[in-house]
Enzyme design. Structure first.
Site, PDB file in Angstrom:
ATOM      1  N   ASN A  10      -1.346   3.023  49.554  1.00  0.00           N
ATOM      2  CA  ASN A  10      -0.554   2.077  48.333  1.00  0.00           C
ATOM      3  C   ASN A  10       0.634   3.170  48.043  1.00  0.00           C
ATOM      4  OD1 ASN A  10       0.630   1.191  46.261  1.00  0.00           O
ATOM      5  ND2 ASN A  10      -1.226   1.298  44.826  1.00  0.00           N
ATOM      6  N   ARG A  89      -0.999  -1.906  50.625  1.00  0.00           N
ATOM      7  CA  ARG A  89      -0.476  -2.725  49.375  1.00  0.00           C
ATOM      8  C   ARG A  89       0.928  -2.861  49.581  1.00  0.00           C
ATOM      9  NH1 ARG A  89       1.532  -0.935  43.740  1.00  0.00           N
ATOM     10  NH2 ARG A  89       1.457  -3.085  42.713  1.00  0.00           N
ATOM     11  N   HIS A 178       0.453  -8.215  40.437  1.00  0.00           N
ATOM     12  CA  HIS A 178      -0.963  -7.974  39.972  1.00  0.00           C
ATOM     13  C   HIS A 178      -1.869  -9.066  40.925  1.00  0.00           C
ATOM     14  CE1 HIS A 178       0.349  -5.820  36.285  1.00  0.00           C
ATOM     15  NE2 HIS A 178       0.273  -4.863  37.296  1.00  0.00           N
ATOM     16  N   ARG A 239       7.644  -1.441  29.452  1.00  0.00           N
ATOM     17  CA  ARG A 239       8.537  -2.528  29.560  1.00  0.00           C
ATOM     18  C   ARG A 239       8.507  -3.415  28.463  1.00  0.00           C
ATOM     19  NH1 ARG A 239       5.427  -3.618  35.277  1.00  0.00           N
ATOM     20  NH2 ARG A 239       5.588  -1.636  36.311  1.00  0.00           N
ATOM     21  N   GLU A 384      -8.808  -3.062  43.339  1.00  0.00           N
ATOM     22  CA  GLU A 384      -7.644  -3.521  44.205  1.00  0.00           C
ATOM     23  C   GLU A 384      -7.801  -2.927  45.579  1.00  0.00           C
ATOM     24  OE1 GLU A 384      -3.735  -4.416  42.036  1.00  0.00           O
ATOM     25  OE2 GLU A 384      -4.580  -2.692  40.974  1.00  0.00           O
TER      26      GLU A 384
END
Length: 400
Positions: A10, A89, A178, A239, A384
């Protein structure tokens, strides 16, 4: 059955997270992180057989150099013998990929063509892919896309009410992110609920520094809160989530902000950090809230209100609700936020099991409600890396 170990990579802009997992069981052989790449402080941390190691890399080490060191560690411990694939990923696949794929020159070109939609992530993902191809040239390389699971959204869910040419010519639409996490926890929830995944109506809340909510109906994503970029949707760590687009004009015309300054404001200085004026770390904010800090309490109220409102809205595309899933660092560990959200959604018939809610932390999963009828709320730790390993193994076995 033969070993099905997969190296999962990743790549971030200045980091490389890695793990070798058994694709069948999810058991980890080695996990680690190369961080502060392209800087003087580049270093690599990993855990193997219960032992944690940290070592400095050369100054300004690149992803390729980090992977080269990783290969040395893997070979020194003879872990490469059981590897059958490398899984990557990849943040953005645009409309091109609805599932994971074996990486070819064409796939790499499409990832490059999609850089405009993920300028911070896709270039780093490509660097990791090319570095891994050099280091493991005999292994299949597999791309697993954050956006792929959401490609089942209907057009009325993913289109913005903008001139249609922006979608046709530039791909301006809602993509969602996601996806690997939402897909994984939804399938795990079906097992917990003892119902077929393909028959359930689920809402998954992935809550970490980045947060998103997804409506999953009959095994597919039908709507999700993130959009063209990971900025849209609910309040996150730094965010803002949804805002009035007119804010851009106000900030530029009235306050003299540049486009770069606005981007920094919305992505790195807003959310829990901006509201609390303390931190983007939910643990810090909760501690301050419990100590009576009014600004921290306000940040939590806004976060939970916007989250509950988004969850309630997703009953529209689902038509019904069987389960609400909390996952991600906040979703898996914050009993306070889960309680606040579930209390706001009591019209669904949720009855919080306070003991189960308090125990669902640090990797513990299960149902946290006790109502006899109606939907249940669950905590499901995401994984994940295992999902990436499973996809990579399945595709590798097809081409071996």
């Amino acid at each position: 059955m033969l070993d099905q170990h997969v190296l999962v990579l990743n790549c971030g802009s200045s980091s490389l997270k890695f793990a070798i997992l058994d694709a069948q069981s999810g058991d980890e052989l080695i996990t680690g992180l190369a961080e502060c790449l392209i800087s003087e402080d580049a270093r690599l941390k990993y855990s193997y057989q219960g032992q944690k190691q940290t070592e400095s890399l050369i100054a300004n080490a690149s992803h390729q150099q980090a992977i080269t060191r990783l290969v040395d560690i893997i070979k020194a411990n003879k872990l490469e013998r059981s590897l059958i694939a490398v899984g990557h990923r990849v943040v953005h696949g645009g409309e091109h990929f609805t599932q994971s794929v074996v990486i070819t020159e064409h796939v790499k070109q499409v990832i490059a063509d999609t850089i405009s939609l993920a300028p911070l992530h896709n270039p780093a993902n490509l660097v990791g892919i090319e570095a891994a191809e050099k280091a493991f040239d005999t292994l299949p390389q597999v791309a697993v896309f954050d956006t792929a699971f959401h490609q089942t959204m209907p057009k009325h869910a993913y289109l913005y009410a903008l001139p249609y040419e922006l979608y046709q010519q530039h791909g301006v639409r809602r993509y969602g992110f996601h996806g690997t996490s939402h897909h994984y926890v939804a399938k795990q929830a079906a097992t917990v609920l003892q119902q077929p995944f393909e028959t359930l109506a689920l809402i998954s809340a992935h809550l970490g520094n980045g947060c998103s909510v997804t409506a999953i109906k009959n095994g597919v994503s039908v709507d999700t809160s993130m959009g063209l970029t990971p900025l849209e949707g609910v309040v996150m760590g730094t965010r803002s989530g949804d805002i009035d687009p007119g804010l851009f004009n106000f900030l530029t015309q009235q306050l003299g902000y540049s486009a770069v300054k606005i981007d920094t404001l919305l992505n790195k200085q807003s959310g829990l950090l901006g509201l609390s004026k303390l931190s983007n770390d939910c643990r810090t904010i909760e501690d301050a809230h419990l100590a009576g800090n009014a600004q921290a309490s306000l940040a939590l109220e806004v976060f939970c209100y916007r989250l509950a409102k988004q969850i309630a809205a997703y009953v529209v595309p689902l038509g019904t609700l069987d389960g609400l899933i909390f996952t991600g660092g906040i979703g898996e560990n914050s009993q306070l936020i889960r309680q606040k959200v579930i209390d706001s959604l009591n019209f669904f018939g949720f009855k919080l099991n306070e003991q189960a809610n308090s125990q669902a932390r640090f990797g513990q999963s299960g149902v946290i409600t006790s109502n006899q009828t109606g939907p249940q709320a669950l905590v499901i730790p995401t994984n994940e890396e295992w999902m990436i390993a499973r996809d990579a193994a399945a595709l590798a076995l097809e081409v071996i």
